[in-house]
Design an enzyme around this catalytic site. Structure first.
Site, PDB file in Angstrom:
ATOM      1  N   GLU A   1       0.821  -1.149   0.174  1.00 48.60           N
ATOM      2  CA  GLU A   1       0.019   0.065  -0.142  1.00 48.60           C
ATOM      3  C   GLU A   1       0.882   1.254  -0.172  1.00 48.60           C
ATOM      4  O   GLU A   1       0.437   2.211   0.390  1.00 48.60           O
ATOM      5  CB  GLU A   1      -0.934   0.082   1.194  1.00 48.60           C
ATOM      6  CG  GLU A   1      -1.843  -1.280   1.564  1.00 48.60           C
ATOM      7  CD  GLU A   1      -2.904  -1.325   0.304  1.00 48.60           C
ATOM      8  OE1 GLU A   1      -2.875  -0.422  -0.759  1.00 48.60           O
ATOM      9  OE2 GLU A   1      -3.995  -1.858   0.449  1.00 48.60           O
TER      10      GLU A   1
ATOM     11  N   HIS B   1      -2.989   2.590   8.197  1.00 49.59           N
ATOM     12  CA  HIS B   1      -3.969   2.084   7.768  1.00 49.59           C
ATOM     13  C   HIS B   1      -4.435   0.886   8.549  1.00 49.59           C
ATOM     14  O   HIS B   1      -3.387   0.075   8.976  1.00 49.59           O
ATOM     15  CB  HIS B   1      -3.256   1.495   6.332  1.00 49.59           C
ATOM     16  CG  HIS B   1      -4.443   0.692   5.783  1.00 49.59           C
ATOM     17  ND1 HIS B   1      -5.618   0.951   5.457  1.00 49.59           N
ATOM     18  CD2 HIS B   1      -4.060  -0.548   4.976  1.00 49.59           C
ATOM     19  CE1 HIS B   1      -6.211  -0.254   4.907  1.00 49.59           C
ATOM     20  NE2 HIS B   1      -5.159  -1.115   4.609  1.00 49.59           N
TER      21      HIS B   1
ATOM     22  N   HIS C   1      -7.175  -2.563   9.386  1.00 46.69           N
ATOM     23  CA  HIS C   1      -8.183  -3.371   8.893  1.00 46.69           C
ATOM     24  C   HIS C   1      -9.039  -3.714  10.319  1.00 46.69           C
ATOM     25  O   HIS C   1      -9.605  -4.787  10.482  1.00 46.69           O
ATOM     26  CB  HIS C   1      -7.842  -4.891   8.481  1.00 46.69           C
ATOM     27  CG  HIS C   1      -7.174  -4.712   7.353  1.00 46.69           C
ATOM     28  ND1 HIS C   1      -6.689  -5.731   6.572  1.00 46.69           N
ATOM     29  CD2 HIS C   1      -6.890  -3.669   6.399  1.00 46.69           C
ATOM     30  CE1 HIS C   1      -6.207  -5.499   5.285  1.00 46.69           C
ATOM     31  NE2 HIS C   1      -6.357  -4.430   5.323  1.00 46.69           N
TER      32      HIS C   1
ATOM     33  N   TYR D   1     -21.101  13.673  18.065  1.00 48.65           N
ATOM     34  CA  TYR D   1     -20.064  15.160  17.628  1.00 48.65           C
ATOM     35  C   TYR D   1     -18.676  14.636  17.787  1.00 48.65           C
ATOM     36  O   TYR D   1     -17.893  15.533  17.022  1.00 48.65           O
ATOM     37  CB  TYR D   1     -20.384  16.021  19.018  1.00 48.65           C
ATOM     38  CG  TYR D   1     -19.537  15.596  20.178  1.00 48.65           C
ATOM     39  CD1 TYR D   1     -18.388  16.112  20.440  1.00 48.65           C
ATOM     40  CD2 TYR D   1     -20.060  14.916  21.342  1.00 48.65           C
ATOM     41  CE1 TYR D   1     -17.545  16.049  21.642  1.00 48.65           C
ATOM     42  CE2 TYR D   1     -19.183  14.652  22.313  1.00 48.65           C
ATOM     43  CZ  TYR D   1     -18.243  15.123  22.547  1.00 48.65           C
ATOM     44  OH  TYR D   1     -17.594  14.608  23.690  1.00 48.65           O
TER      45      TYR D   1
ATOM     46  N   HIS E   1     -12.455  -2.968   2.462  1.00 47.26           N
ATOM     47  CA  HIS E   1     -11.050  -3.026   2.696  1.00 47.26           C
ATOM     48  C   HIS E   1     -10.607  -2.718   4.313  1.00 47.26           C
ATOM     49  O   HIS E   1     -10.293  -3.527   4.876  1.00 47.26           O
ATOM     50  CB  HIS E   1     -10.389  -2.050   1.878  1.00 47.26           C
ATOM     51  CG  HIS E   1      -8.942  -2.267   2.055  1.00 47.26           C
ATOM     52  ND1 HIS E   1      -7.849  -2.157   0.699  1.00 47.26           N
ATOM     53  CD2 HIS E   1      -7.991  -2.489   2.714  1.00 47.26           C
ATOM     54  CE1 HIS E   1      -6.869  -2.078   1.022  1.00 47.26           C
ATOM     55  NE2 HIS E   1      -6.558  -2.446   2.434  1.00 47.26           N
TER      56      HIS E   1
ATOM     57  N   TYR F   1      -8.812  22.949  20.773  1.00 48.60           N
ATOM     58  CA  TYR F   1      -8.268  21.646  21.494  1.00 48.60           C
ATOM     59  C   TYR F   1      -6.855  21.092  21.105  1.00 48.60           C
ATOM     60  O   TYR F   1      -6.179  20.499  21.782  1.00 48.60           O
ATOM     61  CB  TYR F   1      -9.438  20.639  21.595  1.00 48.60           C
ATOM     62  CG  TYR F   1     -10.556  20.625  22.583  1.00 48.60           C
ATOM     63  CD1 TYR F   1     -10.233  20.717  23.795  1.00 48.60           C
ATOM     64  CD2 TYR F   1     -11.704  21.170  22.037  1.00 48.60           C
ATOM     65  CE1 TYR F   1     -11.451  21.138  24.725  1.00 48.60           C
ATOM     66  CE2 TYR F   1     -12.509  21.699  22.809  1.00 48.60           C
ATOM     67  CZ  TYR F   1     -12.656  21.364  24.166  1.00 48.60           C
ATOM     68  OH  TYR F   1     -13.754  21.596  25.119  1.00 48.60           O
TER      69      TYR F   1
END
Length: 227
Positions: free
Chosen positions: A82, A101, A103, A122, A164, A217
Site C-alpha cells: 500500500e 491504515h 483493518h 459530535y 477493505h 483543543y
C-alpha cells in the site's frame, strides 16, 4: 559534520522504533491482526513505510523501508503493497506527517457495506468533518485505490476504503494513531446504533459549532478521552 550525521541517524532510529511500537499497539488494541495494516511517516524529503508481510510482533525498527516520492526504494527491504497511498497522501497533504491504515473490525464491517458514516455523534469532528466518507472498492496496492483515498480524504483526517479497511492521518504518528482509535470507536458506536434503528443525526450547524470548538483543543481533540 559527524555530529550532524549522528543526530540524523539518531532521529531516524527513533522514528523507526516509534513506528514499530505503533504497529504493535494497533494489534494490542485490536485494530490490526497479524500482518494486516501498515504505517507511513514523513521523513524530510522521503518517507518510511512498514515492510510487506511482516507481523507486528516480528517488526524491528531496521525493517522500515525508506522511499522517495517518485516511488523509488532508498534502502533495503520490500515496502508494504500500500506504499502508493502513503506516498500520495504525504505528497498531497503537507500538514500530514503520518498515515495509519488498519483493518479494524467495525470500520472494516461498515466499509464492506460501503457506508458513509453520517454525523450521528459530535466526536465525528475528530475526522475533520461531519461525515467519514467511504470509497468504492479498488484492488489493494493499486493507483486507483490511492486516487480514491485521496478524494475521500479531502478536508478529512480519516476515510473508509470500500470492502477493505480504514485510513487515518495526523500531523505526526501519535496524532494519526489517536484518530484511528477514535474512528474505530465511532464505527463501533454507529454499528451498535444501527441495530436499534436509524440514529438521529446532528445538523450541519451543530457539527460546524463542534468543529470550531475543536480548533481550540489541538491534539486534545484526537485523544481517546473526548473533550
Amino acid at each position: 559534520m559527524v555530529s550532524e550525521r549522528s543526530a540524523t541517524n539518531a532521529q531516524d532510529q527513533k522514528l523507526r522504533s516509534t513506528m514499530a511500537e505503533a504497529a504493535r499497539r494497533l494489534v494490542v488494541l485490536g485494530l490490526n491482526r497479524g500482518a494486516t495494516g501498515n504505517i507511513g511517516v514523513r521523513q524530510g524529503d522521503s518517507f518510511l513505510v512498514t515492510p510487506s508481510g511482516v507481523a507486528a510482533e516480528d517488526l524491528l525498527p531496521h525493517a522500515m523501508v525508506e522511499m522517495d516520492y517518485s516511488g523509488a526504494i532508498l534502502g533495503p527491504g520490500k515496502p508494504s503493497s500500500e506504499w502508493r497511498f502513503h506516498r500520495d497522501i504525504l505528497a498531497a497533504r503537507p500538514e500530514v506527517g503520518a498515515v495509519v491504515h488498519t483493518h479494524a473490525c467495525y470500520a472494516t464491517s461498515l466499509a464492506c457495506l460501503q457506508l458513509e458514516i453520517p454525523a450521528f455523534h459530535y466526536m465525528m469532528a475528530v475526522a475533520g468533518g461531519d461525515t467519514i466518507r467511504c470509497t468504492p472498492y479498488a484492488i489493494f496496492g493499486s493507483q486507483e485505490l490511492s486516487d480514491l483515498a485521496l478524494q475521500a480524504l479531502v478536508d478529512r483526517k480519516a476515510c473508509l476504503l470500500g470492502n477493505h479497511g480504514m485510513i487515518a492521518v495526523g500531523v505526526d504518528l501519535g496524532d494519526a494513531l489517536a484518530v484511528a482509535i477514535e474512528v474505530e470507536s465511532l464505527c463501533e458506536q454507529y454499528w451498535a446504533a444501527l441495530q436499534l434503528g436509524q440514529p438521529k443525526l446532528l445538523s450541519g450547524a451543530q457539527m460546524q459549532a463542534v468543529l470550531e470548538k475543536f480548533k481550540g483543543y489541538g491534539r486534545a481533540a484526537t485523544r481517546t478521552d473526548s473533550p
